[in-house]
Scaffold this motif. Structure first.
Motif, PDB file in Angstrom:
ATOM      1  N   ASN A  43      15.352   4.972   2.846  1.00 15.23           N
ATOM      2  CA  ASN A  43      15.037   3.535   2.908  1.00 15.23           C
ATOM      3  C   ASN A  43      13.931   3.230   3.917  1.00 15.23           C
ATOM      4  O   ASN A  43      13.966   2.229   4.634  1.00 15.23           O
ATOM      5  CB  ASN A  43      16.291   2.716   3.263  1.00 15.23           C
ATOM      6  N   ASP A  44      12.946   4.115   3.980  1.00 17.65           N
ATOM      7  CA  ASP A  44      11.854   3.949   4.933  1.00 17.65           C
ATOM      8  C   ASP A  44      10.701   3.108   4.393  1.00 17.65           C
ATOM      9  O   ASP A  44       9.811   2.730   5.150  1.00 17.65           O
ATOM     10  CB  ASP A  44      11.294   5.326   5.339  1.00 17.65           C
ATOM     11  N   VAL A  45      10.702   2.838   3.101  1.00 19.10           N
ATOM     12  CA  VAL A  45       9.523   2.238   2.467  1.00 19.10           C
ATOM     13  C   VAL A  45       9.170   0.882   3.073  1.00 19.10           C
ATOM     14  O   VAL A  45       8.002   0.583   3.327  1.00 19.10           O
ATOM     15  CB  VAL A  45       9.742   2.104   0.945  1.00 19.10           C
ATOM     16  N   ASP A  46      10.164   0.039   3.326  1.00 17.99           N
ATOM     17  CA  ASP A  46       9.899  -1.320   3.812  1.00 17.99           C
ATOM     18  C   ASP A  46       9.444  -1.358   5.270  1.00 17.99           C
ATOM     19  O   ASP A  46       8.867  -2.354   5.708  1.00 17.99           O
ATOM     20  CB  ASP A  46      11.150  -2.196   3.659  1.00 17.99           C
ATOM     21  N   THR A  47       9.722  -0.305   6.013  1.00 16.82           N
ATOM     22  CA  THR A  47       9.381  -0.308   7.441  1.00 16.82           C
ATOM     23  C   THR A  47       8.306   0.714   7.791  1.00 16.82           C
ATOM     24  O   THR A  47       7.830   0.745   8.920  1.00 16.82           O
ATOM     25  CB  THR A  47      10.634  -0.008   8.283  1.00 16.82           C
ATOM     26  N   LEU A  48       7.924   1.518   6.825  1.00 14.53           N
ATOM     27  CA  LEU A  48       6.981   2.607   7.079  1.00 14.53           C
ATOM     28  C   LEU A  48       5.544   2.082   7.076  1.00 14.53           C
ATOM     29  O   LEU A  48       5.117   1.420   6.138  1.00 14.53           O
ATOM     30  CB  LEU A  48       7.140   3.678   5.994  1.00 14.53           C
ATOM     31  N   SER A  49       4.820   2.380   8.147  1.00 13.14           N
ATOM     32  CA  SER A  49       3.410   1.987   8.192  1.00 13.14           C
ATOM     33  C   SER A  49       2.581   2.980   7.382  1.00 13.14           C
ATOM     34  O   SER A  49       3.035   4.086   7.059  1.00 13.14           O
ATOM     35  CB  SER A  49       2.905   1.958   9.634  1.00 13.14           C
ATOM     36  N   ILE A  50       1.365   2.590   7.072  1.00 16.00           N
ATOM     37  CA  ILE A  50       0.476   3.463   6.302  1.00 16.00           C
ATOM     38  C   ILE A  50       0.190   4.741   7.086  1.00 16.00           C
ATOM     39  O   ILE A  50       0.222   5.847   6.535  1.00 16.00           O
ATOM     40  CB  ILE A  50      -0.836   2.728   5.965  1.00 16.00           C
ATOM     41  N   ASN A  51      -0.068   4.610   8.380  1.00 12.27           N
ATOM     42  CA  ASN A  51      -0.364   5.787   9.204  1.00 12.27           C
ATOM     43  C   ASN A  51       0.837   6.721   9.308  1.00 12.27           C
ATOM     44  O   ASN A  51       0.688   7.950   9.287  1.00 12.27           O
ATOM     45  CB  ASN A  51      -0.806   5.353  10.602  1.00 12.27           C
ATOM     46  N   ALA A  52       2.042   6.131   9.416  1.00 17.92           N
ATOM     47  CA  ALA A  52       3.250   6.957   9.502  1.00 17.92           C
ATOM     48  C   ALA A  52       3.475   7.715   8.196  1.00 17.92           C
ATOM     49  O   ALA A  52       3.854   8.893   8.205  1.00 17.92           O
ATOM     50  CB  ALA A  52       4.455   6.086   9.826  1.00 17.92           C
ATOM     51  N   LEU A  53       3.252   7.040   7.074  1.00 18.53           N
ATOM     52  CA  LEU A  53       3.393   7.709   5.774  1.00 18.53           C
ATOM     53  C   LEU A  53       2.397   8.852   5.656  1.00 18.53           C
ATOM     54  O   LEU A  53       2.745   9.953   5.204  1.00 18.53           O
ATOM     55  CB  LEU A  53       3.165   6.703   4.643  1.00 18.53           C
ATOM     56  N   MET A  54       1.187   8.598   6.068  1.00 18.33           N
ATOM     57  CA  MET A  54       0.157   9.636   6.011  1.00 18.33           C
ATOM     58  C   MET A  54       0.571  10.849   6.840  1.00 18.33           C
ATOM     59  O   MET A  54       0.411  11.996   6.417  1.00 18.33           O
ATOM     60  CB  MET A  54      -1.173   9.072   6.517  1.00 18.33           C
ATOM     61  N   GLY A  55       1.135  10.599   8.025  1.00 13.86           N
ATOM     62  CA  GLY A  55       1.590  11.693   8.880  1.00 13.86           C
ATOM     63  C   GLY A  55       2.680  12.516   8.223  1.00 13.86           C
ATOM     64  O   GLY A  55       2.633  13.759   8.239  1.00 13.86           O
ATOM     65  N   VAL A  88       0.837  -1.205   0.000  1.00 14.59           N
ATOM     66  CA  VAL A  88       0.000   0.000   0.000  1.00 14.59           C
ATOM     67  C   VAL A  88       0.871   1.254   0.000  1.00 14.59           C
ATOM     68  O   VAL A  88       0.604   2.211  -0.737  1.00 14.59           O
ATOM     69  CB  VAL A  88      -0.950   0.005   1.217  1.00 14.59           C
ATOM     70  N   VAL A  89       1.928   1.256   0.817  1.00 16.71           N
ATOM     71  CA  VAL A  89       2.841   2.402   0.882  1.00 16.71           C
ATOM     72  C   VAL A  89       3.477   2.658  -0.479  1.00 16.71           C
ATOM     73  O   VAL A  89       3.535   3.798  -0.954  1.00 16.71           O
ATOM     74  CB  VAL A  89       3.928   2.166   1.957  1.00 16.71           C
ATOM     75  N   GLU A  90       3.958   1.598  -1.120  1.00 15.51           N
ATOM     76  CA  GLU A  90       4.580   1.745  -2.439  1.00 15.51           C
ATOM     77  C   GLU A  90       3.586   2.278  -3.460  1.00 15.51           C
ATOM     78  O   GLU A  90       3.921   3.124  -4.294  1.00 15.51           O
ATOM     79  CB  GLU A  90       5.145   0.402  -2.902  1.00 15.51           C
ATOM     80  N   LYS A  91       2.358   1.781  -3.394  1.00 13.24           N
ATOM     81  CA  LYS A  91       1.318   2.240  -4.316  1.00 13.24           C
ATOM     82  C   LYS A  91       1.058   3.732  -4.141  1.00 13.24           C
ATOM     83  O   LYS A  91       0.985   4.485  -5.123  1.00 13.24           O
ATOM     84  CB  LYS A  91       0.028   1.439  -4.071  1.00 13.24           C
ATOM     85  N   ILE A  92       0.917   4.164  -2.906  1.00  7.37           N
ATOM     86  CA  ILE A  92       0.617   5.575  -2.640  1.00  7.37           C
ATOM     87  C   ILE A  92       1.758   6.468  -3.113  1.00  7.37           C
ATOM     88  O   ILE A  92       1.535   7.501  -3.755  1.00  7.37           O
ATOM     89  CB  ILE A  92       0.332   5.786  -1.142  1.00  7.37           C
ATOM     90  N   LEU A  93       2.994   6.072  -2.823  1.00  3.27           N
ATOM     91  CA  LEU A  93       4.145   6.883  -3.229  1.00  3.27           C
ATOM     92  C   LEU A  93       4.236   7.011  -4.746  1.00  3.27           C
ATOM     93  O   LEU A  93       4.668   8.042  -5.265  1.00  3.27           O
ATOM     94  CB  LEU A  93       5.437   6.274  -2.675  1.00  3.27           C
ATOM     95  N   ARG A  94       3.838   5.966  -5.463  1.00  2.90           N
ATOM     96  CA  ARG A  94       3.897   6.000  -6.931  1.00  2.90           C
ATOM     97  C   ARG A  94       2.782   6.830  -7.548  1.00  2.90           C
ATOM     98  O   ARG A  94       2.872   7.206  -8.721  1.00  2.90           O
ATOM     99  CB  ARG A  94       3.807   4.576  -7.506  1.00  2.90           C
ATOM    100  N   SER A  95       1.747   7.114  -6.781  1.00  2.73           N
ATOM    101  CA  SER A  95       0.551   7.710  -7.383  1.00  2.73           C
ATOM    102  C   SER A  95       0.222   9.107  -6.866  1.00  2.73           C
ATOM    103  O   SER A  95      -0.852   9.633  -7.138  1.00  2.73           O
ATOM    104  CB  SER A  95      -0.654   6.786  -7.139  1.00  2.73           C
ATOM    105  N   LEU A  96       1.153   9.723  -6.125  1.00  2.31           N
ATOM    106  CA  LEU A  96       0.928  11.079  -5.636  1.00  2.31           C
ATOM    107  C   LEU A  96       1.163  12.102  -6.746  1.00  2.31           C
ATOM    108  O   LEU A  96       1.811  11.808  -7.751  1.00  2.31           O
ATOM    109  CB  LEU A  96       1.859  11.376  -4.454  1.00  2.31           C
ATOM    110  N   THR A  97       0.667  13.302  -6.550  1.00  4.71           N
ATOM    111  CA  THR A  97       0.878  14.367  -7.531  1.00  4.71           C
ATOM    112  C   THR A  97       2.306  14.907  -7.411  1.00  4.71           C
ATOM    113  O   THR A  97       3.015  14.640  -6.436  1.00  4.71           O
ATOM    114  CB  THR A  97      -0.122  15.515  -7.303  1.00  4.71           C
TER     115      THR A  97
END
Length: 230
Positions: A158-170, A135-144
């Motif tokens: 190198n946060d992608v593999d350890t980053l939670s969805i909520n942390a990315l949103m923050g 989900v994190v990878e998908k969101i990062l690829r699809s932002l404006t």
């Protein structure tokens, strides 16, 4: 369900069923055969009752006419096979939605995450295994493009593999708010500058008007003096 019935030594009657004799056949049974039939019938009704307890009202209505647990089970198998086909089709649709989803220029981070998570939750309810990394990878690829710098920073860290969805949103919301604050400051400065320029222009206009009035007055005064000398 198979494990439940198997643990109670009841799966055989569910899967294989039993042959219900005709009244004439039953009258010809000896005592041992009658006792065995009675036990089999009791087991069948017991399992059928247990099966009823696991069903919702709609599904129950579809097998309520079954006279044996095997008949009910066979009917459920047909129903569930149809539902599995529907589920597979729905999964294909959801996978496409997830794949092609992109953030709209008018969307903020909260709304985009909400839209993606609705799809993710529907995928999970339909049996899809999907973890945070995907989900994190998908969101990062699809932002404006306005999030390009923060995306690069996250990937370089190198946060992608350890980053939670909520942390990315923050992280993205903080970035979004900073950019919004800069825009608001710039807009405020522009408004103030416009007011200053408007005030200066008003002063110039008033000065020009006064100069014009003074010039007009001098012209009229000069004309009177000229007529007086004549």
């Amino acid at each position: 369900m198979k494990s439940l019935f198997g643990s109670q030594d009841l799966w055989e009657i569910v899967n294989d069923g039993y042959t219900e004799p005709t009244p004439d056949q039953e009258r010809g049974y000896n005592q041992n055969q009658k006792e065995a039939l009675r036990v089999t019938r009791r087991r069948d009704k017991k399992v059928l009752f247990q099966l009823y307890q696991t069903l919702d009202e709609v599904t129950f209505e579809r097998i309520v006419e079954a006279t044996s647990v095997k008949q009910a089970w066979d009917t459920l198998s047909i129903i569930f096979k149809g539902e599995e086909k529907v589920k597979r089709i729905r999964l294909q649709q959801l996978r496409r939605e997830f794949k092609v989803a992109t953030m709209k220029e008018t969307e903020n981070i909260f709304n985009y995450f909400s839209r993606i998570l609705v799809i993710v939750n529907q995928l999970k309810r339909n049996g899809e295994k999907i973890d945070d990394v995907r989900v994190v990878e998908k969101i990062l690829r699809s932002l404006t493009l306005r999030f390009e710098h923060i995306i690069v920073a996250i990937e370089e860290a190198n946060d992608v593999d350890t980053l939670s969805i909520n942390a990315l949103m923050g992280k993205l919301q903080v970035h979004e708010q900073k950019k919004q604050n800069k825009i608001e400051v710039a807009n405020t400065e522009q408004i103030l500058q416009s007011k200053v320029e408007a005030k200066d222009q008003k002063g110039k206009d008033q000065g020009q008007s006064q100069a014009f009035r003074d010039a007009s007055s001098n012209i009229r005064g000069g004309g009177n003096n000229y007529r007086g000398h004549g």
